[in-house]
Design an enzyme around this catalytic site. Sequence first.
Site, PDB file in Angstrom:
ATOM      1  CG  ASN A   1      66.949  98.989   4.230  1.00  0.00           C
ATOM      2  OD1 ASN A   1      65.832  99.316   3.828  1.00  0.00           O
ATOM      3  ND2 ASN A   1      67.981  99.777   4.132  1.00  0.00           N
TER       4      ASN A   1
ATOM      5  CD  GLU B   1      64.972 108.699  -2.661  1.00  0.00           C
ATOM      6  OE1 GLU B   1      66.196 108.513  -2.652  1.00  0.00           O
ATOM      7  OE2 GLU B   1      64.454 109.805  -2.867  1.00  0.00           O
TER       8      GLU B   1
HETATM    9  P1  NAD Z   1      63.156  95.327  -3.579  1.00  0.00           P
HETATM   10  O1  NAD Z   1      63.305  96.201  -4.764  1.00  0.00           O
HETATM   11  O2  NAD Z   1      63.255  93.876  -3.748  1.00  0.00           O
HETATM   12  O3  NAD Z   1      61.742  95.584  -2.882  1.00  0.00           O
HETATM   13  C1  NAD Z   1      61.336  96.846  -2.422  1.00  0.00           C
HETATM   14  C2  NAD Z   1      59.824  96.893  -2.393  1.00  0.00           C
HETATM   15  O4  NAD Z   1      59.335  96.820  -3.714  1.00  0.00           O
HETATM   16  C3  NAD Z   1      59.186  95.735  -1.635  1.00  0.00           C
HETATM   17  O5  NAD Z   1      58.050  96.190  -0.945  1.00  0.00           O
HETATM   18  C4  NAD Z   1      58.776  94.808  -2.765  1.00  0.00           C
HETATM   19  O6  NAD Z   1      57.707  93.959  -2.441  1.00  0.00           O
HETATM   20  C5  NAD Z   1      58.373  95.800  -3.833  1.00  0.00           C
HETATM   21  N1  NAD Z   1      58.389  95.295  -5.207  1.00  0.00           N
HETATM   22  C6  NAD Z   1      59.142  94.305  -5.741  1.00  0.00           C
HETATM   23  N2  NAD Z   1      58.822  94.117  -7.033  1.00  0.00           N
HETATM   24  C7  NAD Z   1      57.860  95.018  -7.330  1.00  0.00           C
HETATM   25  C8  NAD Z   1      57.115  95.309  -8.512  1.00  0.00           C
HETATM   26  N3  NAD Z   1      57.286  94.619  -9.639  1.00  0.00           N
HETATM   27  N4  NAD Z   1      56.204  96.296  -8.478  1.00  0.00           N
HETATM   28  C9  NAD Z   1      56.019  97.000  -7.341  1.00  0.00           C
HETATM   29  N5  NAD Z   1      56.669  96.750  -6.186  1.00  0.00           N
HETATM   30  C10 NAD Z   1      57.584  95.770  -6.184  1.00  0.00           C
HETATM   31  O7  NAD Z   1      64.206  95.870  -2.525  1.00  0.00           O
HETATM   32  P2  NAD Z   1      64.550  95.249  -1.094  1.00  0.00           P
HETATM   33  O8  NAD Z   1      65.359  94.019  -1.309  1.00  0.00           O
HETATM   34  O9  NAD Z   1      63.324  95.202  -0.264  1.00  0.00           O
HETATM   35  O10 NAD Z   1      65.469  96.403  -0.478  1.00  0.00           O
HETATM   36  C11 NAD Z   1      66.841  96.482  -0.671  1.00  0.00           C
HETATM   37  C12 NAD Z   1      67.184  97.546  -1.699  1.00  0.00           C
HETATM   38  O11 NAD Z   1      66.620  98.797  -1.317  1.00  0.00           O
HETATM   39  C13 NAD Z   1      68.665  97.797  -1.791  1.00  0.00           C
HETATM   40  O12 NAD Z   1      69.024  97.890  -3.143  1.00  0.00           O
HETATM   41  C14 NAD Z   1      68.853  99.130  -1.107  1.00  0.00           C
HETATM   42  O13 NAD Z   1      69.952  99.867  -1.514  1.00  0.00           O
HETATM   43  C15 NAD Z   1      67.588  99.818  -1.464  1.00  0.00           C
HETATM   44  N6  NAD Z   1      67.326 100.919  -0.535  1.00  0.00           N
HETATM   45  C16 NAD Z   1      67.444 102.205  -0.989  1.00  0.00           C
HETATM   46  C17 NAD Z   1      67.227 103.268  -0.127  1.00  0.00           C
HETATM   47  C18 NAD Z   1      67.341 104.689  -0.594  1.00  0.00           C
HETATM   48  O14 NAD Z   1      66.888 105.572   0.121  1.00  0.00           O
HETATM   49  N7  NAD Z   1      67.921 104.963  -1.740  1.00  0.00           N
HETATM   50  C19 NAD Z   1      66.880 103.006   1.199  1.00  0.00           C
HETATM   51  C20 NAD Z   1      66.787 101.687   1.625  1.00  0.00           C
HETATM   52  C21 NAD Z   1      66.995 100.645   0.743  1.00  0.00           C
END
Ligand code: NAD
Length: 479
Positions: free
Chosen positions: A150, A248
Amino acid sequence: MTIQNYINGNFQNPISNAWIDNYNPSNGEIYGQIPNSSTKDVEQAYQSAKSAFKSWSQTSLEERSRVLIRISELLEDQLDRFAKAESKDNGKPVALAKTVDIPRAASNFRFFGNAITQFASESHESVGHNAMNYTLRQPIGVVGCISPWNLPLYLFTWKIAPALAAGNCVVAKPSEITPMTAYLLGDICNEAGLPKGVLNIVHGLGSTTGQAIVEHPDIKAISFTGGTATGAHIARVAAPMFKKLSLELGGKNPNIIFADCDYDDMLNTTVRSSFANQGQICLCGSRIFVEATIYDKFKIDFVERVKRLKVGHPSDSDTDIGALVSQPHLEKVKDYIRIAQEEDGKVLCGGQEVNLKNFENGYYLEPTVIEVPTDECRVNQEEIFGPVVTLMPFHTEEEVLQMANKVKYGLSATLWTNDLKRTMRMSSQLQAGIVWVNTWMMRDLRTPFGGVKASGVGREGGFEALRFFTEPKNVCIKY
Ligand code: NAD
């Protein structure tokens, strides 16, 4: 455009030669390929980081700081190029990438480049025992940083910068959905004189590349930002290896509006906190609670303002809402709009896909406001992460506090009021890592950042991040 992994200061193809398509959300077209790296690529990145660690961890703070600040300057010099690349990869308006994403990525390097020179450890004199204790804060070694789509470069650098500043070497993976600016960063790191192997960037799917980083027995700490379900999975994988974890995760943040607030300021900010970046910010105030005495007025004014937001191509300078990040994400958000209606939610505006002339296959959606009959409905409880907010009235402080806290998440909360005592009461009782009063997303990088409950564990930002990326060691000297 083909993206490559950045390992040991070089750009290279994935060993298995497996690739993933990269989509442009503004037109739905594939515009490049990115590596789907395997455990072998991650191992190579790890070995490169391991080789660089001894020298980097012993590099003076002044020199580490100089390199990080140089990276920041080079990013600023290339603001235009990076902003356009971020927008093309993610669908966000170029104007937003130019004013928020890339400047904040540059600030991350500058901030932690400076912070490391001010980071100090404690000493404790054991009075009466002739002993002196001091604490060393040593870099951990090789650490893993995994970030979401995002705010791609902004959140990627939010992890990498403190990790490097503290003397670690890094194996990092950006989201496979938005890998472009992380790829471009490699060149800048070389130009800034970051030694080879200190930062390694591997691209690929979470389930393969990300999983390989988390499973690597010698990557001792993982800083992860992403979804709550992914965070829980990572915690399960990492726990038996006793890795240090910073998670996070998702949010479902309340935006609580009292009648005594500065109305115009609140209205302007609420439009932004609802729909900035197409609502795809973990900090967006997606549940709006309005004091009953101004509810009808707010509803009319807010909907009128939201209807004026222009959904358009990310490159157009007057675009307020660009494209959502991907087709599957667009479908997920549309599903929630349908679910809201099934649960007797009333769509006050928006709700429809937008067919942009010449970009008919892009992922555009109208900003959507839904009046919900109860705070317990799914659209009020589950993270949608798109341009959708819910609206509900409340009568008392106790009532709204209860509704605000009655979700599994606890990332941020926004409060609009000019009553000081109420501010003090509510901000201490809201279950959130961050409470904004009469503002939203104002960030001072020295402050702790993170969530409670299902929004995560650990804090980033300021010295909290430097503490996470170092191992404290107590030395006790008897004299
Ligand atoms: P996601 O969890 O699908 O992916 C995030 C990252 O994790 C990506 O790089 C992905 O390839 C990786 N990933 C996925 N599966 C994994 C695994 N098994 N092992 C290791 N890495 C893995 O999230 P997204 O769809 O990219 O992002 C959206 C989410 O992120 C929303 O829930 C949003 O709230 C959250 N977010 C949180 C913050 C915060 O600071 N709290 C900030 C931004 C986004």
